[in-house]
Design a protein around this motif. Structure first.
Motif, PDB file in Angstrom:
ATOM      1  N   ALA A  97     -64.524 -19.111  39.881  1.00  0.00           N
ATOM      2  CA  ALA A  97     -64.428 -17.642  39.805  1.00  0.00           C
ATOM      3  C   ALA A  97     -63.017 -17.119  39.735  1.00  0.00           C
ATOM      4  O   ALA A  97     -62.588 -16.089  39.294  1.00  0.00           O
ATOM      5  N   TYR A  98     -61.988 -17.977  39.825  1.00  0.00           N
ATOM      6  CA  TYR A  98     -60.736 -17.816  39.658  1.00  0.00           C
ATOM      7  C   TYR A  98     -60.125 -17.850  38.177  1.00  0.00           C
ATOM      8  O   TYR A  98     -59.085 -17.690  37.741  1.00  0.00           O
ATOM      9  N   SER A  99     -61.060 -18.452  37.389  1.00  0.00           N
ATOM     10  CA  SER A  99     -60.656 -18.520  35.940  1.00  0.00           C
ATOM     11  C   SER A  99     -59.976 -17.367  35.192  1.00  0.00           C
ATOM     12  O   SER A  99     -59.199 -17.412  34.417  1.00  0.00           O
ATOM     13  N   ASP A 100     -61.054 -16.356  35.525  1.00  0.00           N
ATOM     14  CA  ASP A 100     -60.847 -14.980  34.784  1.00  0.00           C
ATOM     15  C   ASP A 100     -59.943 -13.905  35.824  1.00  0.00           C
ATOM     16  O   ASP A 100     -60.005 -12.749  35.442  1.00  0.00           O
ATOM     17  N   ALA A 101     -59.723 -14.332  36.966  1.00  0.00           N
ATOM     18  CA  ALA A 101     -58.993 -13.274  38.055  1.00  0.00           C
ATOM     19  C   ALA A 101     -57.470 -13.418  37.696  1.00  0.00           C
ATOM     20  O   ALA A 101     -56.728 -14.311  37.099  1.00  0.00           O
ATOM     21  N   ALA A 136     -61.537 -13.908  44.798  1.00  0.00           N
ATOM     22  CA  ALA A 136     -61.404 -13.856  43.226  1.00  0.00           C
ATOM     23  C   ALA A 136     -61.770 -12.391  42.489  1.00  0.00           C
ATOM     24  O   ALA A 136     -61.666 -12.204  41.311  1.00  0.00           O
ATOM     25  N   GLY A 137     -62.181 -11.312  43.331  1.00  0.00           N
ATOM     26  CA  GLY A 137     -62.442 -10.129  43.060  1.00  0.00           C
ATOM     27  C   GLY A 137     -63.951  -9.753  42.884  1.00  0.00           C
ATOM     28  O   GLY A 137     -64.275  -8.729  42.728  1.00  0.00           O
ATOM     29  N   GLY A 138     -64.759 -10.802  42.763  1.00  0.00           N
ATOM     30  CA  GLY A 138     -66.105 -10.566  43.203  1.00  0.00           C
ATOM     31  C   GLY A 138     -66.833 -10.476  41.438  1.00  0.00           C
ATOM     32  O   GLY A 138     -66.378 -10.834  40.501  1.00  0.00           O
ATOM     33  N   LEU A 139     -68.081 -10.037  41.271  1.00  0.00           N
ATOM     34  CA  LEU A 139     -68.765 -10.082  40.186  1.00  0.00           C
ATOM     35  C   LEU A 139     -69.506  -8.554  39.940  1.00  0.00           C
ATOM     36  O   LEU A 139     -69.574  -7.738  41.101  1.00  0.00           O
ATOM     37  N   ALA A 140     -69.465  -8.036  38.842  1.00  0.00           N
ATOM     38  CA  ALA A 140     -70.048  -6.689  38.582  1.00  0.00           C
ATOM     39  C   ALA A 140     -71.422  -6.704  39.069  1.00  0.00           C
ATOM     40  O   ALA A 140     -72.279  -7.877  39.100  1.00  0.00           O
ATOM     41  N   ALA A 141     -71.932  -5.701  39.603  1.00  0.00           N
ATOM     42  CA  ALA A 141     -73.351  -5.631  39.994  1.00  0.00           C
ATOM     43  C   ALA A 141     -74.302  -5.927  39.167  1.00  0.00           C
ATOM     44  O   ALA A 141     -75.317  -6.757  39.600  1.00  0.00           O
ATOM     45  N   GLU A 142     -74.397  -5.888  37.783  1.00  0.00           N
ATOM     46  CA  GLU A 142     -75.400  -6.591  37.020  1.00  0.00           C
ATOM     47  C   GLU A 142     -75.223  -8.007  36.802  1.00  0.00           C
ATOM     48  O   GLU A 142     -76.373  -8.454  36.461  1.00  0.00           O
ATOM     49  N   ILE A 143     -74.427  -8.522  36.904  1.00  0.00           N
ATOM     50  CA  ILE A 143     -74.118  -9.836  37.175  1.00  0.00           C
ATOM     51  C   ILE A 143     -74.762 -10.484  38.323  1.00  0.00           C
ATOM     52  O   ILE A 143     -75.493 -11.487  38.384  1.00  0.00           O
ATOM     53  N   ALA A 144     -74.146  -9.816  39.516  1.00  0.00           N
ATOM     54  CA  ALA A 144     -74.430 -10.556  41.019  1.00  0.00           C
ATOM     55  C   ALA A 144     -75.982 -10.288  41.198  1.00  0.00           C
ATOM     56  O   ALA A 144     -76.556 -11.387  41.785  1.00  0.00           O
ATOM     57  N   VAL A 193     -76.978 -17.330  33.212  1.00  0.00           N
ATOM     58  CA  VAL A 193     -75.919 -16.185  33.523  1.00  0.00           C
ATOM     59  C   VAL A 193     -74.718 -16.715  33.858  1.00  0.00           C
ATOM     60  O   VAL A 193     -74.370 -17.409  34.916  1.00  0.00           O
ATOM     61  N   THR A 194     -73.672 -16.204  32.982  1.00  0.00           N
ATOM     62  CA  THR A 194     -72.182 -16.580  33.642  1.00  0.00           C
ATOM     63  C   THR A 194     -71.367 -15.459  32.933  1.00  0.00           C
ATOM     64  O   THR A 194     -71.735 -14.663  32.210  1.00  0.00           O
ATOM     65  N   THR A 195     -70.184 -15.479  33.574  1.00  0.00           N
ATOM     66  CA  THR A 195     -69.058 -14.629  33.303  1.00  0.00           C
ATOM     67  C   THR A 195     -68.143 -15.055  32.015  1.00  0.00           C
ATOM     68  O   THR A 195     -67.323 -14.355  31.601  1.00  0.00           O
TER      69      THR A 195
END
Length: 260
Positions: A156-160, A196-204, A212-214
């Motif tokens: 989760a921290y990769s793009d944080a 790490a800031g969480g996920l967008a609702a559409e991803i969560a 499904v991946t960010t």
């Protein structure tokens, strides 16, 4: 197997997905596990060298030798525990449920992931539970499930950003994963939380679905949480993913052996 490999059944496709995710996890764990296993081997080598040198010089003190042999025994046990944890990802591992102490299995998982935490510059905060409650589970399945959840939190921290602007406590490291063990009358509860800031609702909302991946660069297939949900269900439990002020918390619930 189906007669037509170009048109696999749903069951075959699910098995292939889980196998792919397992192989991906093995690759990530390999370096970390090698580093962790190398540490007890170095301790064993040094202790054995010191005993050998004392014998050759005729200065061997039995009491000192026993201390070194005890150290060797403890390090052998640690290396065996780590190797046992890696066996969770072996294709020949059996999935026979047995009564296990989840605290021990979780400790092994955290040891195996130690180098991954260091490489990602993520601090582990572990709050173990007091007690000897057990769960009925295949050790390999439990081990794999926990490692997937830990890996997901690290990733989760990769793009944080380097520092979450909502994290105002200066005594807390900027990048952390908190693992908390707890029990109630019926369940073992393990939470794995990140900042790490969480996920967008559409991803969560679709996080447990395959692919499904960010990750936009194709580096992650998006199978880890799918496998987690499948493994948790096979153990009679469930995994949920919920937003927090700082990020996400994954909650694993498994029935206690005494409640089955």
């Amino acid at each position: 197997m189906s007669l037509d490999d170009d048109h696999p059944t749903a069951e075959e496709l699910a098995a292939r997905l889980q196998h792919s995710a397992r192989l991906a996890s093995v690759g990530k764990l390999a370096s970390s596990a090698a580093h962790e296993i190398n540490q007890p081997l170095n301790v064993i080598r040094m202790a054995a060298f010191n005993v050998r040198r004392a014998i050759e010089k005729g200065t061997l003190d039995p009491e000192s030798a026993l201390v070194k042999l005890d150290r060797i025994d403890s390090q052998i046990a640690r290396a065996a525990r780590l190797v046992g944890g890696m066996k969770a990802f072996s294709p020949t591992t059996t999935d026979t449920p047995t009564t296990i102490n989840p605290a021990d299995a979780l400790t092994t998982a955290l040891e195996l992931m130690a180098k991954r935490f260091t490489a990602a510059d993520v601090t582990l905060i572990h709050e173990p539970r007091a007690g000897d409650e057990t769960v009925q589970a295949a050790p390999s399945a439990f081990q794999e499930l926990v490692i997937h959840l830990l890996d997901n939190a690290i990733e989760a921290y990769s793009d944080a950003p380097e520092h979450n602007p909502l994290l105002v406590d200066e005594d807390v490291p900027p990048r952390w994963v908190k693992v908390v063990e707890a029990v109630n009358e019926q369940e073992l509860i393990i939470t794995i939380e990140d900042a790490a800031g969480g996920l967008a609702a559409e991803i969560a909302d679709r996080a447990f679905l395959p692919f499904v991946t960010t990750a936009l660069n194709g580096s992650h297939a998006g199978l880890g949480l799918t496998v987690c949900a499948s493994l948790a269900a096979s153990l009679g439990g469930a995994v949920t993913l919920d937003p927090t002020e700082l990020g996400l918390v994954a909650t694993l619930r498994l029935p206690l052996a005494s409640a089955i």
